[in-house]
Design an enzyme around this catalytic site. Structure first.
Site, PDB file in Angstrom:
ATOM      1  N   GLU A 174      77.202  18.093 -43.973  1.00  0.00           N
ATOM      2  CA  GLU A 174      76.954  18.620 -42.635  1.00  0.00           C
ATOM      3  C   GLU A 174      78.011  18.242 -41.598  1.00  0.00           C
ATOM      4  O   GLU A 174      77.721  17.512 -40.648  1.00  0.00           O
ATOM      5  CB  GLU A 174      75.584  18.164 -42.131  1.00  0.00           C
ATOM      6  CG  GLU A 174      74.437  18.575 -43.037  1.00  0.00           C
ATOM      7  CD  GLU A 174      73.069  18.195 -42.459  1.00  0.00           C
ATOM      8  OE1 GLU A 174      73.012  17.370 -41.542  1.00  0.00           O
ATOM      9  OE2 GLU A 174      72.067  18.741 -42.927  1.00  0.00           O
TER      10      GLU A 174
ATOM     11  N   GLU B 122      69.304  20.083 -49.262  1.00  0.00           N
ATOM     12  CA  GLU B 122      68.257  19.404 -48.495  1.00  0.00           C
ATOM     13  C   GLU B 122      67.273  20.423 -47.964  1.00  0.00           C
ATOM     14  O   GLU B 122      67.671  21.496 -47.483  1.00  0.00           O
ATOM     15  CB  GLU B 122      68.816  18.652 -47.263  1.00  0.00           C
ATOM     16  CG  GLU B 122      69.543  17.379 -47.574  1.00  0.00           C
ATOM     17  CD  GLU B 122      70.064  16.689 -46.317  1.00  0.00           C
ATOM     18  OE1 GLU B 122      69.445  16.818 -45.232  1.00  0.00           O
ATOM     19  OE2 GLU B 122      71.111  16.028 -46.426  1.00  0.00           O
TER      20      GLU B 122
HETATM   21  C1  GBH Z   1      69.888  16.275 -42.196  1.00  0.00           C
HETATM   22  O1  GBH Z   1      70.357  16.709 -40.997  1.00  0.00           O
HETATM   23  C2  GBH Z   1      70.659  15.088 -42.657  1.00  0.00           C
HETATM   24  O2  GBH Z   1      71.593  15.432 -43.654  1.00  0.00           O
HETATM   25  C3  GBH Z   1      69.810  13.937 -43.113  1.00  0.00           C
HETATM   26  O3  GBH Z   1      70.579  12.786 -43.193  1.00  0.00           O
HETATM   27  C4  GBH Z   1      68.625  13.795 -42.200  1.00  0.00           C
HETATM   28  O4  GBH Z   1      67.869  12.660 -42.499  1.00  0.00           O
HETATM   29  C5  GBH Z   1      67.786  15.030 -42.341  1.00  0.00           C
HETATM   30  O5  GBH Z   1      68.512  16.179 -42.149  1.00  0.00           O
HETATM   31  C6  GBH Z   1      66.577  15.065 -41.438  1.00  0.00           C
HETATM   32  O6  GBH Z   1      66.939  15.114 -40.104  1.00  0.00           O
HETATM   33  O7  GBH Z   1      67.303  20.130 -32.701  1.00  0.00           O
HETATM   34  O8  GBH Z   1      65.322  21.503 -32.930  1.00  0.00           O
HETATM   35  O9  GBH Z   1      67.474  22.539 -32.742  1.00  0.00           O
HETATM   36  C7  GBH Z   1      69.627  17.719 -40.389  1.00  0.00           C
HETATM   37  C8  GBH Z   1      70.414  18.414 -39.344  1.00  0.00           C
HETATM   38  C9  GBH Z   1      70.582  19.491 -37.328  1.00  0.00           C
HETATM   39  C10 GBH Z   1      68.554  19.783 -38.631  1.00  0.00           C
HETATM   40  C11 GBH Z   1      69.988  20.202 -36.220  1.00  0.00           C
HETATM   41  C12 GBH Z   1      67.951  20.538 -37.519  1.00  0.00           C
HETATM   42  C13 GBH Z   1      68.274  21.463 -35.321  1.00  0.00           C
HETATM   43  C14 GBH Z   1      66.889  21.316 -34.933  1.00  0.00           C
HETATM   44  N1  GBH Z   1      69.755  19.164 -38.391  1.00  0.00           N
HETATM   45  N2  GBH Z   1      68.728  20.710 -36.414  1.00  0.00           N
HETATM   46  S1  GBH Z   1      66.724  21.378 -33.196  1.00  0.00           S
END
Ligand code: GBH
Length: 448
Positions: free
Chosen positions: A169, A352
């Site tokens: 990511e 994931e």
């Molecule tokens: C992942 O990132 C990671 O790889 C992992 O390490 C982490 O533990 C896992 O997910 C859970 O968080 O803010 O409502 O617009 C996730 C990355 C980025 C997921 C932004 C959702 C937007 C939701 N994310 N995102 S919001």
């Protein structure tokens, strides 16, 4: 009861892999036996982590890893996705830390011994602090330092790894780390975010070349997260806003990798906000991938507005996880099908997918109905995408166990396995049992 997939599901075949995923900083602990990383510094900064916690102990996986391999084995999964802590395997002078390397080699040997395929992520956000002190991902040299570290890992691990991914990511590293500042190292500027993204992508490309040379038998790819962008209404302006957000957040990473160019929205940035591209960079970045890892949790909704033409809106009255993320399994199918139409993609792994729930240990058990429903519906969403022609080779649940959820600390639980942080006891949640049940059914149907 186990998760259900139709008996004729392509996911129930021999060449589809099921796994669970983790990341080094989130589970390992033993911070004293590695170099400090940007997340150690961020955790030590007041107000950055919701519960004021850090990664010094986490799930104590560095000590408990044999039990954790038992746990993975017990789930009956085909694969385990882990990440390597850069500062555990390399000294600051660029030489190899043999003890740190030995930790992962023992772990990989044990996984292989049990027939569990290791998927190894080389960078899941834990940049050594000494590199941040030299500018981190804003410094082009960090891309070369990354390639140097990747070469050392590929040489040390030999044939033990089934699939490498260079980065997890880069959106999160760059946007959350350098543009909004909610993740380490906590910078807040668009120019920095776009520069960090470019150097991350360059590091990926340089690392791919090292993997091709020093780990020729392993699959090599990258993991991207996608937040599919939806318009708030069906008016033309909102549709345009969603397209712009898609370019800025999703295609910013995918398009350079697939086509060697940044999306059109780059033209809307001020000249000092554009990435510092040098002549051969885009060719390095777009080297062919063996696979693309896709992480999916939720979608995002946009309307017209903001200086780049889009702004996110929060819609009411929809189901959400404990992170506040909307639960939309159909958006996963749509994402996969639409990316597959728009690009010539390599095979895909869902690296994931999962949900945070406010889990409680009651009488020695953890019942997690929301996560059960989330995983069941998203497994079916993957099945639907495959039936629609997308070449998907595997699915990893995030996460094997509860762990350090970055800016949220330990209060947000994503595990299939519950972790009692007092005793470090691991307890299988209902979702872990349902996943194990699916693995049992799959094996039974394959031997028929
Ligand atoms: C992942 O990132 C990671 O790889 C992992 O390490 C982490 O533990 C896992 O997910 C859970 O968080 O803010 O409502 O617009 C996730 C990355 C980025 C997921 C932004 C959702 C937007 C939701 N994310 N995102 S919001």
């Amino acid at each position: 009861p186990p998760f259900k997939l139709p008996a004729d599901s392509p996911m129930m075949s021999d060449n589809f892999l099921f796994g669970v995923a983790t990341a080094s900083f989130q589970i390992e602990g033993a911070a004293d036996s590695r170099l400090p990383c940007i997340w150690d510094t961020f955790c030590a900064t007041a107000g950055k982590i919701a519960d004021g916690s850090d990664g010094s102990v986490a799930c104590d996986h560095v000590r408990l890893w044999r039990d954790d391999v038992d746990l993975i084995d017990n789930l009956g999964v085909d694969a385990y996705r882990l990440s390597v802590s850069w500062g555990r395997v390399m000294h600051a002078d660029g030489s190899v830390n043999r003890d740190g390397m030995a930790f992962y080699i023992d772990l990989l040997d044990e996984l292989n011994h049990r027939g569990i395929k290791p998927f190894v992520t080389l960078y899941h956000w834990d940049l050594p602090q000494y590199l941040e002190d030299k500018g981190g991902w804003l410094n082009r040299d960090t891309a070369h330092a990354f390639a140097h570290y990747v070469r050392a890992v590929a040489q040390a691990f030999g044939d033990r790894v089934y699939a490498y991914s260079t980065l997890n990511e880069p959106f999160c590293s760059a946007f959350l780390g350098y543009e909004t500042g909610i993740h380490a190292p906590g910078h807040q500027s668009r120019a920095m975010g776009r520069s960090a993204a470019h150097h991350l992508l360059l590091g990926h490309g340089l690392a791919m070349a090292e993997l091709r040379q020093h780990a020729p038998k392993a699959l090599a790819g990258i993991v991207l997260n996608f937040g599919p962008a939806y318009p708030q209404s069906d008016c033309e302006a909102d549709a345009r806003a969603a397209q712009l957000a898609h370019e800025y957040f999703n295609l910013w990473y995918l398009q350079p990798l697939m086509e060697g160019r940044y999306p059109d929205i780059m033209g809307a940035l001020a000249s000092d906000e554009r990435p510092p591209i040098e002549d051969s960079d885009m060719a390095i970045i777009s080297a062919p991938l063996d696979y693309l890892g896709i992480n999916y949790y939720t979608r995002n909704v946009y309307r017209a507005g903001g200086d780049l033409g889009f702004e996110e809106v929060r819609i009411e009255g929809v189901p959400r996880t404990a992170m506040g993320w909307e639960i939309v399994p159909a958006a996963l199918t749509d994402l996969l099908v639409s990316l597959n139409r728009a690009f010539t993609l390599p095979p895909i792994f869902i690296t994931e997918n999962g949900a945070a729930e406010d889990d409680k240990l009651v009488g020695g058990a953890v019942h997690d109905p929301m996560r059960l429903e989330y995983l069941q519906t998203h497994l079916l969403a993957v099945d639907a995408a495959i039936r629609d022609g997308v070449d998907i080779r595997g699915y990893f649940a995030w996460s094997l166990m509860d762990n350090f959820e970055w800016a949220e600390g330990y209060n947000k639980r994503f595990g299939l396995v519950y972790v009692d942080y007092q005793s470090q006891a691991r307890v299988l949640k209902s979702s872990a049992q349902a996943y194990r049940g699916l693995m049992t059914q799959k094996r039974a149907s394959l031997t028929k």
